[in-house]
Enzyme design. Structure first.
Site, PDB file in Angstrom:
ATOM      1  N   ASN A   1       0.877  -1.297   0.046  1.00  0.00           N
ATOM      2  CA  ASN A   1       0.102  -0.020  -0.123  1.00  0.00           C
ATOM      3  C   ASN A   1       0.866   1.262  -0.173  1.00  0.00           C
ATOM      4  O   ASN A   1       0.288   2.396  -0.459  1.00  0.00           O
ATOM      5  CB  ASN A   1      -0.737   0.057   1.169  1.00  0.00           C
ATOM      6  CG  ASN A   1      -0.060  -0.245   2.481  1.00  0.00           C
ATOM      7  OD1 ASN A   1       0.628  -1.096   2.607  1.00  0.00           O
ATOM      8  ND2 ASN A   1      -0.406   0.853   3.383  1.00  0.00           N
TER       9      ASN A   1
ATOM     10  N   GLN B   1      -4.749  -4.013  -2.256  1.00  0.00           N
ATOM     11  CA  GLN B   1      -4.408  -2.862  -3.184  1.00  0.00           C
ATOM     12  C   GLN B   1      -4.456  -3.552  -4.534  1.00  0.00           C
ATOM     13  O   GLN B   1      -4.251  -2.912  -5.662  1.00  0.00           O
ATOM     14  CB  GLN B   1      -3.317  -2.386  -2.877  1.00  0.00           C
ATOM     15  CG  GLN B   1      -3.111  -1.470  -1.624  1.00  0.00           C
ATOM     16  CD  GLN B   1      -3.875  -0.173  -1.646  1.00  0.00           C
ATOM     17  OE1 GLN B   1      -4.551   0.203  -2.809  1.00  0.00           O
ATOM     18  NE2 GLN B   1      -4.029   0.501  -0.457  1.00  0.00           N
TER      19      GLN B   1
ATOM     20  N   SER C   1     -11.062  -5.439  -0.213  1.00  0.00           N
ATOM     21  CA  SER C   1     -11.817  -4.431   0.240  1.00  0.00           C
ATOM     22  C   SER C   1     -12.408  -3.681  -0.612  1.00  0.00           C
ATOM     23  O   SER C   1     -12.227  -3.595  -1.877  1.00  0.00           O
ATOM     24  CB  SER C   1     -10.959  -3.385   1.184  1.00  0.00           C
ATOM     25  OG  SER C   1     -11.482  -2.317   1.531  1.00  0.00           O
ATOM     26  N   SER C   2     -13.469  -3.026  -0.241  1.00  0.00           N
ATOM     27  CA  SER C   2     -14.762  -2.341  -1.312  1.00  0.00           C
ATOM     28  C   SER C   2     -14.002  -0.966  -1.393  1.00  0.00           C
ATOM     29  O   SER C   2     -13.965  -0.613  -2.573  1.00  0.00           O
ATOM     30  CB  SER C   2     -16.292  -2.645  -0.840  1.00  0.00           C
ATOM     31  OG  SER C   2     -16.835  -1.360  -0.870  1.00  0.00           O
ATOM     32  N   HIS C   3     -13.879  -0.190  -0.315  1.00  0.00           N
ATOM     33  CA  HIS C   3     -13.706   1.169  -0.574  1.00  0.00           C
ATOM     34  C   HIS C   3     -12.181   1.779  -1.259  1.00  0.00           C
ATOM     35  O   HIS C   3     -12.205   2.770  -1.615  1.00  0.00           O
ATOM     36  CB  HIS C   3     -13.600   1.808   0.825  1.00  0.00           C
ATOM     37  CG  HIS C   3     -12.569   2.019   1.709  1.00  0.00           C
ATOM     38  ND1 HIS C   3     -11.594   2.836   2.077  1.00  0.00           N
ATOM     39  CD2 HIS C   3     -11.976   0.726   2.426  1.00  0.00           C
ATOM     40  CE1 HIS C   3     -10.752   2.409   2.859  1.00  0.00           C
ATOM     41  NE2 HIS C   3     -10.774   1.215   3.106  1.00  0.00           N
TER      42      HIS C   3
ATOM     43  N   CYS D   1       5.692  10.486   8.628  1.00  0.00           N
ATOM     44  CA  CYS D   1       6.928  11.204   8.142  1.00  0.00           C
ATOM     45  C   CYS D   1       7.450  12.078   9.605  1.00  0.00           C
ATOM     46  O   CYS D   1       8.559  12.618   9.419  1.00  0.00           O
ATOM     47  CB  CYS D   1       6.485  12.485   7.148  1.00  0.00           C
ATOM     48  SG  CYS D   1       5.187  13.554   7.974  1.00  0.00           S
TER      49      CYS D   1
ATOM     50  N   THR E   1     -25.566  -8.194  11.747  1.00  0.00           N
ATOM     51  CA  THR E   1     -26.475  -8.239  10.588  1.00  0.00           C
ATOM     52  C   THR E   1     -25.664  -8.045   9.442  1.00  0.00           C
ATOM     53  O   THR E   1     -24.712  -7.064   9.378  1.00  0.00           O
ATOM     54  CB  THR E   1     -27.541  -7.340  11.015  1.00  0.00           C
ATOM     55  OG1 THR E   1     -28.256  -7.928  12.143  1.00  0.00           O
ATOM     56  CG2 THR E   1     -28.648  -7.406   9.865  1.00  0.00           C
TER      57      THR E   1
END
Lengths: 370, 390
Positions: free
Chosen positions: A141, A171, A191-193, A315, A229
């Site tokens: 990533n 990724q 992952s979806s997002h 950083c 759910t």
């Protein structure tokens, strides 16, 4: 706006939002409810599970929907835990790295080269009959380096076919044709997002050969492994985003990455972190480092021009640079790493404007800091 | 009926100015209680009384606990000075006590203060009369004057009061009674505490935050803003100034020895603060410095910083330990905000080995390389002003 921070998250695409809203309107009922509305929702959920399974070359019963890729990774690692050793790459995402560190006492690391590629010839030396679990990130990533999963799994299984191999494919998912059976992995996280789907939904493939214990308890959904759910509207929108991603043409993304890399390499004291070649590197992620600058002020100068990127690492002084340290990036470049991550919506007009603004901002920072 | 009373503590020391202080205090109390439905407020022989619905009491007391200048908040029963009325309240008080603590053997003591000297009974006589009432009505109760389970304070003023519970107030002096000061607010733990301590002595605060955008981020600024918001819950209205110090840092970085960066930057901050304070009629600067806490907060460092301006610089934390400072910051709920991890303006340019015992002569020599007036002007030209709590 030029949004080149798609490895952090993407903007949900219109088509996925529409599917989300429609599903939420028609199939709002709980798939576990006994009545007809519940059954309709359950059928819909099964439909999407099969769609994903077919596309990934696995069985429907091997796909689990989860609340996030982080949850998928935790379930894969904690749920399969048992006596033995673990082996991971040193450049795993924290959602794998920290979990493995938390549960296993004996961990070894697959050696990586300066671009973050796992040195395949050395895999055999790192494994033995006590190794229980292995995890490899398919596309990193931070630096975008892409591993040859099929070859790595083959080497691991050759030494010890019982090793459970998990792949963090967050990724990579949607960006390559992924055939899980052919790759012979035991578990795979997606992952979806990251592909313009909604947040709050992920997926875990678990081979039927692997037995997992639940890590959360509740109503017993997803065969007891993901109680809670089911988020059917998100699953539907996730599939829509995935389907559209798979049908997309990535040629412009490649051009964008090539162009920005070529242009920014002209800057004095700049270097590519990771690989250039498509075989070894995602077209969606470009990490470059600039000597003796700080990435954070650069990010803020760019944001003033409505341009959004990430630092290539944590950083500030004294903070964790785990991944850049693992690949041995020189100290004077460590603070100056910038990650540009693209999407199917990135285009050459943006790339050209980006390069102009980036060069100007970098010169400003260097002028202040020199 | 039940009622809340407030004692002013230190205001008694104020001699002829007492009236002004009390007026300021009452104004602060009224402001603090503006969200409550108050039936009546009155001053009676140095104490301030608040009448309201009983359901409002907890909220009112919690609010009063943070008002500077209050030493004690009491919950009491009020009645006429007629002994039978007082006894009626005394019965209610004891019944309530028993309801809360359960039945059983108890000891008690009555302590009467009589400021109405025309009252027919003396304090010991009142003690005796009321004590007798308790003994004859509650057979489980015995007198213990040294270590009673229940001490009942009786005050005979224009009316009679029985005190149920005393709650410690925060102390200090009423806001606005001690002039105006400008707090140098960083994102850290110390400066909000310093502001709080000085405001507690009645000083009206404004605060000045230095950013170095783009070398610091908006989250750091947002954090300072939230600290100021929190502080204003205690100190009232504040003006918040944000000034960009980047050009000063850049110039220091380019022209001076790196070891002096921090001390030179602090001197610049004081000059900017002085200009601002002069324009806004603030009579002192307030900082969160504490001796020995970091390299620049040495006695030599402070002296060199002081020499940058003619301003009075107040350092209320100078002799406090970090743990004491943290205790206060936790109490005033700035701690959790302060420890959020965002770089403040010094960290990007902070030298690896800062000078810890600077000499003024050396610092002045470094400053010869800077156009100080221009840098102060430049910084002030970036100033943004926010009014907080207005």
């Amino acid at each position: 706006m030029i949004y080149f921070d798609n490895a952090a998250t993407t903007k949900m695409r219109r088509e996925a939002i529409d599917v989300y809203l429609e599903t939420n309107e028609r199939y709002f009922a709980n798939p576990s409810s006994l009545h007809q509305l519940g059954l309709d929702a359950e059928k819909k959920l099964r439909y999407y599970r099969k769609k994903f399974a077919d596309d990934l070359g696995v069985k429907e019963s091997e796909i689990y929907f989860t609340p996030s890729a982080t949850f998928s990774n935790n379930l894969a690692i904690r749920g399969s835990f048992g006596p033995g050793k673990a082996i991971i790459s040193p450049i795993e995402h924290s959602a794998v790295y920290r979990v493995v560190k938390d549960v296993y006492d004996d961990i070894s690391y697959l050696p990586v080269d300066k671009g973050g590629k796992i040195v395949e010839d050395e895999i055999a030396n790192k494994l033995d009959k006590d190794t229980r679990f292995a995890s490899v990130i398919m596309v990193n990533n931070e630096i975008g380096t892409r591993q040859n999963i099929e070859a790595i799994v083959k080497k691991i299984k050759k030494i010890n076919p019982n090793i459970i191999v998990h792949v963090d494919g967050v990724q990579a998912f949607g960006k390559y044709k992924i055939d899980l059976k052919k790759m012979k992995v035991d578990m795979f996280t997606a992952s979806s997002h990251k592909i313009h789907g909604p947040k709050g939904i992920g997926l875990l493939y678990v081979s039927e050969k692997v037995r997992l214990n639940p890590i959360t308890l509740g109503g017993g959904q997803e065969k007891g492994l993901v109680s809670g759910t089911e988020n059917l509207p998100a699953v539907a929108a996730f599939y829509k985003a995935y389907e559209l991603m798979r049908a997309s043409d990535f040629s412009e993304v490649k051009l964008v990455k090539e162009y920005i890399l070529r242009e920014l390499m002209k800057i004095k004291d700049s270097k590519l972190v990771g690989y250039e070649d498509e075989k070894d590197s995602s077209s969606f992620i470009l990490n470059m480092a600039f000597k003796n600058i700080k990435s954070e002020p650069l990010i803020h100068l760019l944001e003033m021009e409505d341009i959004y990127v990430s630092s290539g690492s944590a950083c500030s002084k004294g903070k964790d640079n785990r991944i850049l340290d693992a690949i041995g990036l020189e100290e004077e470049y460590l603070d100056g790493a910038i990650r540009m991550s693209f999407s199917v919506f990135s285009n050459m007009d943006q790339a050209k404007e980006f390069v102009i603004c980036f060069k100007r901002a970098l010169a400003t920072i260097r002028n202040i800091m020199e | 009926m039940k009622i809340i009373s407030v004692s002013f503590g230190e205001l008694f020391l104020k001699g002829k100015n007492r009236r002004t202080f009390v007026d300021k205090e009452i104004r602060q109390i009224k402001k603090a209680l503006s969200d409550f439905k108050i039936d009546n407020l009155y001053l009676e022989q140095g104490k301030y009384y608040i009448e309201a619905e009983e359901s409002e009491f907890d909220g009112i007391i919690n609010k009063l606990k943070n008002v500077f200048g209050i030493s004690i908040i009491s919950l009491c029963y009020r009645s006429s000075k007629d002994l039978d009325d007082i006894k009626k309240n005394l019965k209610d008080l004891i019944d309530e006590y028993l309801e809360k603590n359960g039945p059983g053997k108890r000891t008690f003591k009555i302590s009467t203060k009589r400021s109405d000297k025309s009252y027919p009974l003396t304090s010991p006589e009142i003690n005796g009369e009321l004590g007798g009432f308790v003994l004859s009505n509650y057979h489980d109760f015995d007198v213990d004057v040294h270590n009673p389970d229940l001490e009942i304070f009786v005050e005979i003023r224009a009316k009679a009061y029985l005190i149920i519970k005393k709650i410690k107030g925060v102390g200090g002096l009423p806001l606005g009674s001690g002039g105006r000061g400008l707090l140098l607010l960083s994102g850290g733990i110390d400066s909000p505490v310093a502001g709080y301590q000085i405001a507690k002595r009645g000083v009206e605060l404004s605060c000045l935050y230095f950013n170095s955008f783009p070398f610091t981020n908006q989250r750091a600024e947002d954090k300072a803003r939230r600290l100021a918001d929190k502080l204003s819950e205690y100190v009232g209205k504040m003006t918040y100034y944000s000034v960009n110090l980047l050009s000063a840092y850049t110039s220091i970085n380019k022209n001076c020895k790196q070891r002096y960066t921090t001390i030179l930057a602090r001197r610049m901050m004081m000059r900017i603060a002085e200009r601002l304070a002069d324009e806004n009629k603030q009579d002192a600067l307030i900082t969160g410095e504490s001796l020995g806490q970091v390299a620049s907060q040495t006695i030599q460092g402070m002296r060199v910083v002081d020499a940058a301006t003619d301003m009075l610089i107040l350092r209320p934390l100078v002799a406090m330990d970090k743990t004491e400072i943290i205790d206060i910051s936790e109490r005033i709920e700035t701690y959790d905000i302060s420890i959020e991890p965002f770089a403040d303006c010094c960290s990007f340019f902070a030298p690896d080995k800062p000078v810890t015992k600077p000499r003024l002569a050396d610092v002045l020599r470094e400053e010869e390389n800077l156009d100080i007036d221009k840098l102060v002007d430049e910084a002030l030209s970036t100033m943004e002003v926010v009014r907080i709590g207005y």
